[in-house]
Design a protein around this motif. Sequence first.
Motif, PDB file in Angstrom:
ATOM      1  N   GLY A  67      38.022  53.388  27.409  1.00  0.00           N
ATOM      2  CA  GLY A  67      36.957  52.385  27.442  1.00  0.00           C
ATOM      3  C   GLY A  67      37.232  51.192  28.347  1.00  0.00           C
ATOM      4  N   PRO A  68      38.340  50.480  28.120  1.00  0.00           N
ATOM      5  CA  PRO A  68      38.605  49.280  28.920  1.00  0.00           C
ATOM      6  C   PRO A  68      38.727  49.582  30.414  1.00  0.00           C
ATOM      7  N   VAL A  69      39.426  50.676  30.742  1.00  0.00           N
ATOM      8  CA  VAL A  69      39.624  51.009  32.157  1.00  0.00           C
ATOM      9  C   VAL A  69      38.278  51.287  32.809  1.00  0.00           C
ATOM     10  N   VAL A  70      37.476  52.126  32.160  1.00  0.00           N
ATOM     11  CA  VAL A  70      36.184  52.483  32.735  1.00  0.00           C
ATOM     12  C   VAL A  70      35.319  51.242  32.910  1.00  0.00           C
ATOM     13  N   SER A  71      35.300  50.377  31.896  1.00  0.00           N
ATOM     14  CA  SER A  71      34.418  49.215  32.006  1.00  0.00           C
ATOM     15  C   SER A  71      34.898  48.275  33.101  1.00  0.00           C
ATOM     16  N   MET A  72      36.208  48.167  33.294  1.00  0.00           N
ATOM     17  CA  MET A  72      36.695  47.286  34.358  1.00  0.00           C
ATOM     18  C   MET A  72      36.395  47.882  35.735  1.00  0.00           C
ATOM     19  N   VAL A  73      36.691  49.170  35.889  1.00  0.00           N
ATOM     20  CA  VAL A  73      36.513  49.800  37.196  1.00  0.00           C
ATOM     21  C   VAL A  73      35.038  49.816  37.597  1.00  0.00           C
ATOM     22  N   THR A  74      34.162  50.121  36.643  1.00  0.00           N
ATOM     23  CA  THR A  74      32.736  50.143  36.989  1.00  0.00           C
ATOM     24  C   THR A  74      32.258  48.756  37.400  1.00  0.00           C
ATOM     25  N   ALA A  75      32.801  47.720  36.744  1.00  0.00           N
ATOM     26  CA  ALA A  75      32.399  46.360  37.115  1.00  0.00           C
ATOM     27  C   ALA A  75      32.838  46.053  38.543  1.00  0.00           C
ATOM     28  N   VAL A  76      34.075  46.441  38.888  1.00  0.00           N
ATOM     29  CA  VAL A  76      34.571  46.179  40.241  1.00  0.00           C
ATOM     30  C   VAL A  76      33.743  46.958  41.269  1.00  0.00           C
ATOM     31  N   LEU A  77      33.418  48.216  40.949  1.00  0.00           N
ATOM     32  CA  LEU A  77      32.615  49.029  41.879  1.00  0.00           C
ATOM     33  C   LEU A  77      31.231  48.420  42.065  1.00  0.00           C
ATOM     34  N   ALA A  78      30.644  47.947  40.959  1.00  0.00           N
ATOM     35  CA  ALA A  78      29.309  47.353  41.060  1.00  0.00           C
ATOM     36  C   ALA A  78      29.367  46.101  41.931  1.00  0.00           C
ATOM     37  N   LEU A  79      30.434  45.345  41.785  1.00  0.00           N
ATOM     38  CA  LEU A  79      30.572  44.128  42.591  1.00  0.00           C
ATOM     39  C   LEU A  79      30.638  44.484  44.078  1.00  0.00           C
ATOM     40  N   ALA A  80      31.314  45.594  44.369  1.00  0.00           N
ATOM     41  CA  ALA A  80      31.505  45.982  45.778  1.00  0.00           C
ATOM     42  C   ALA A  80      30.196  46.405  46.436  1.00  0.00           C
ATOM     43  N   LEU A  81      29.131  46.614  45.660  1.00  0.00           N
ATOM     44  CA  LEU A  81      27.843  46.977  46.242  1.00  0.00           C
ATOM     45  C   LEU A  81      27.039  45.749  46.647  1.00  0.00           C
ATOM     46  N   LEU A  82      27.493  44.568  46.150  1.00  0.00           N
ATOM     47  CA  LEU A  82      26.700  43.362  46.365  1.00  0.00           C
ATOM     48  C   LEU A  82      27.108  42.669  47.661  1.00  0.00           C
ATOM     49  N   PRO A  83      26.145  41.989  48.287  1.00  0.00           N
ATOM     50  CA  PRO A  83      26.519  41.122  49.404  1.00  0.00           C
ATOM     51  C   PRO A  83      27.165  39.859  48.837  1.00  0.00           C
ATOM     52  N   VAL A 220      35.739  44.825  20.845  1.00  0.00           N
ATOM     53  CA  VAL A 220      37.061  44.906  21.465  1.00  0.00           C
ATOM     54  C   VAL A 220      38.151  44.373  20.539  1.00  0.00           C
ATOM     55  N   LEU A 221      37.811  44.238  19.250  1.00  0.00           N
ATOM     56  CA  LEU A 221      38.777  43.691  18.295  1.00  0.00           C
ATOM     57  C   LEU A 221      40.054  44.517  18.219  1.00  0.00           C
ATOM     58  N   ASP A 222      39.920  45.829  18.346  1.00  0.00           N
ATOM     59  CA  ASP A 222      41.091  46.684  18.145  1.00  0.00           C
ATOM     60  C   ASP A 222      41.939  46.842  19.402  1.00  0.00           C
ATOM     61  N   HIS A 223      41.439  46.352  20.532  1.00  0.00           N
ATOM     62  CA  HIS A 223      42.212  46.501  21.757  1.00  0.00           C
ATOM     63  C   HIS A 223      43.276  45.421  21.845  1.00  0.00           C
ATOM     64  N   SER A 224      44.394  45.792  22.453  1.00  0.00           N
ATOM     65  CA  SER A 224      45.463  44.811  22.607  1.00  0.00           C
ATOM     66  C   SER A 224      46.210  45.113  23.893  1.00  0.00           C
ATOM     67  N   GLY A 225      47.120  44.231  24.273  1.00  0.00           N
ATOM     68  CA  GLY A 225      47.981  44.444  25.425  1.00  0.00           C
ATOM     69  C   GLY A 225      47.203  44.646  26.719  1.00  0.00           C
ATOM     70  N   PRO A 226      47.695  45.525  27.607  1.00  0.00           N
ATOM     71  CA  PRO A 226      47.072  45.727  28.921  1.00  0.00           C
ATOM     72  C   PRO A 226      45.586  46.076  28.822  1.00  0.00           C
ATOM     73  N   ASN A 227      45.228  46.881  27.819  1.00  0.00           N
ATOM     74  CA  ASN A 227      43.815  47.255  27.701  1.00  0.00           C
ATOM     75  C   ASN A 227      42.929  46.037  27.430  1.00  0.00           C
ATOM     76  N   LEU A 228      43.430  45.101  26.639  1.00  0.00           N
ATOM     77  CA  LEU A 228      42.664  43.879  26.394  1.00  0.00           C
ATOM     78  C   LEU A 228      42.567  43.066  27.684  1.00  0.00           C
ATOM     79  N   ALA A 229      43.663  43.078  28.458  1.00  0.00           N
ATOM     80  CA  ALA A 229      43.637  42.380  29.751  1.00  0.00           C
ATOM     81  C   ALA A 229      42.549  42.976  30.645  1.00  0.00           C
ATOM     82  N   PHE A 230      42.452  44.326  30.664  1.00  0.00           N
ATOM     83  CA  PHE A 230      41.406  44.977  31.471  1.00  0.00           C
ATOM     84  C   PHE A 230      40.023  44.518  31.020  1.00  0.00           C
TER      85      PHE A 230
END
Lengths: 310, 497
Positions: A67-83, A220-230
């Motif tokens: 979950g966290p990885v996908v949500s972070m990566v999709t956000a970055v990809l979406a940003l890359a489509l914007l001017p 995101v209550l149950d996420h911790s560590g690197p995944n929470l950072a993502f």
Amino acid sequence: MDFLVYLLQLVLALALAPLVPGIINRVKAKFAGRHGKPVLQLYYDIAKLIRKGEVISDTATWVFTAGPVVSMVTAVLALALLPLGGVASPFGFNGDFILCAYLLGMGRFATVLAALDTGSPFEGMGASREALFGAIGEPVLFLSFLALVSTAMSMGIPSTEVSLSALFCGFSPLAWVAGRPELMLLVASMGVLLLVENCRIPVDDPNTHLELTMIHEVMVLDHSGPNLAFILYGASVKLWIFAVLLAGLVIPAMPVWAYTLAMLAAVFAVAVLVGVIESIMARLRMHIVPALIGLAGAVSAFVLILTLVR
Amino acid sequence: MFNYKETIEYSALPLLPMEELTVTVTDHCRRGWRMLAFFGLEGESGREVICILGHAADQMLEAFRAPMPARYQSITPNCPQAHLFERELAEMWGVKPEGHPWLKPVRFCPAFEGERDSRPGPAEADYYRIEGEEVHEVAVGPVHAGVIEPGHFRFQCYGENVMHLEIQLGFQHRDVEHLILKSPAKLVLPIMENIAGDTAIGHSTAYCTVMERLAGVEPTNRAHILRRVALELERLANHTRDLGAIGGDTGFLPTSSWNGRITGDWLNITSELCGSRMGRNLLCPGGVKWDVDADLAKALVKRVQATYRDTRGSVDVMLETTSVLARLEGTGTVSRQAAADLGLVGMAARASGVDMDCRFDWPLCDIENPALSKRVPGSGDVLARTLVRSQEVDDSAASATADLTFLGETSGSEPVRSAMPEALPAGRLAVALVEGWRGEICHVGITDAEGGWKAYKVVDPSFHNWTGLAMALRGEQISDFPLCNKSFNLSYCGHDL
């Protein structure tokens, strides 16, 4: 050359994204009469979380960690489509706004699945709220895009070049002065969308510790560590995306360096504005939130009708 | 029937059969009497139950006692306000009220005697359940996300809507009533001050009042006024904090932050009276321990006025913000009927339109206080509970200012502490009713043959009002629970004892 400039802007945006929540928090602290935590706090938090271990429930599966990885990566990809400042995105293409919307939707889907995967009743509730508000918010985004597209086509932009870069790069102010001021209303509906999508007051309270009232935080209550950072980083990138969309509606065309500066100033101004809104008003009761999103949708639909009848 | 300030000879109370007691109590409740306490004790010839009723209109109390039966016909179906008292009686003494609609432990505390080891732990019990395809159950606590006391909440939800909330407490049980009986006399006051930490003055006032009524000692007017100042200061601090917390739960930042600071200012004023921010060690049976001289009174009046200005300004910012009002209005409504039936007390009852306030119904002294008035908004929602607090802040600040000014002008006129006798008279019963900031605090003391305690019953306002919170949530959104909870702000340890 444009490609390099864009890359530079993209790196700048990705590097500065965690600053936005910091600014919001500082504004809120000032309103409350406090000094507030450092503006760079999110950087410290992310740096700390990346080095931490992680606790994962026995009942959770790979869906939870994906979950966290996908949500972070999709956000970055979406940003890359914007001017991001006067230069068209090299990754953009005709109709890329649909991809952008669904990249964000995919990120949400992954977060919702991860929340459901924990089996916690709180997270289930949060997931259901997020899915509902997401589902109502999506048409608003598309109605806004459609209004822009329809104006763009009637103003002579060929139908093969309708991309986010064409629509959100000085186009809207051009349309205002060209006798299409109805596009100004889109700023309002996109502003509401920014608050909804990023779970800010009056829709959600990012500061609350009360599980029963949360939307995004409870998932995101149950996420911790690197995944929470993502998750935290992904959320700040998403906030940046909507701030860029809002800025793209109001900043007129200008030289690239000036546009870049104007864009940064606009994003930070949006952060200040969100901080002010969060300081001076209370949350809505949850069952009124769909009405707020519906109102934004009605505004966008109204703009679309106006652009079509011209 | 006896006046609330009088004591009665315990052994002179006729020992009714239990059937007659239940019929009489039900009959009284139907005629507008309220159940103040209903508990068991060890009598001379076996165990007894005693029920204390009050009728505010003519300031009369009534006590009935009966030999403790093994089982009896429950009062609750005809008189819902008895429901928790009967559960408590069943838990502590093993008396079974037959026909009680929801008989289960209140606190999961060990019984006064016997079967100590076989008891379940807190919250280990069956819960009310709604079955259905789309019904889901949400369990919250006993460990919460905030730094608050432990309590277990179970919601039966249909989507976001709460069909039923069951609240199960007992995690804070310290066996207070037993401790009071066992402790040396000197230690009882500190126990009273810790029944509910935020109501130290309320509970110690009630205890001192019971002691004085039994001993027949009337504190001086100066002592009464000082106590009133302390009670109002406690109310001010807690109301200020609650108003801020209500702001916080609606996500309204300014009032939430400001009130956090202002609450500290109120507590600091209390600490000028006695050295403790919570008002500990201020009262003693016979009066108060520390007098206020003219200089201190003058300084305190200034601080009360300044702090009141801050409070008013901060609260007005919240109450003039439409988004906050929209959030509060119509949320978590308790009808007047439900409040009266369940025997809710204090500001929660007043918010629902039940006209009750111990400061007027059962005054502790005869000294007039024109600054105070009953605040009864009546709409019963979170907004009403907010407005009660906001209005009482005005009243309490005016009252404290007037009283402190008077104390400064008359400083040194009379002592603040009257001598108490060595031992209390034997075999008598006294009741104290004090309006703590949450509501009616009821203490009942019964002395034994040596003047020690035969029984001592403490009823905190939270004991009555938790059920009110459960009712407020019926048909509400589950996301409104924290706000409703904050609007009641009940004590866990006051309930758990």
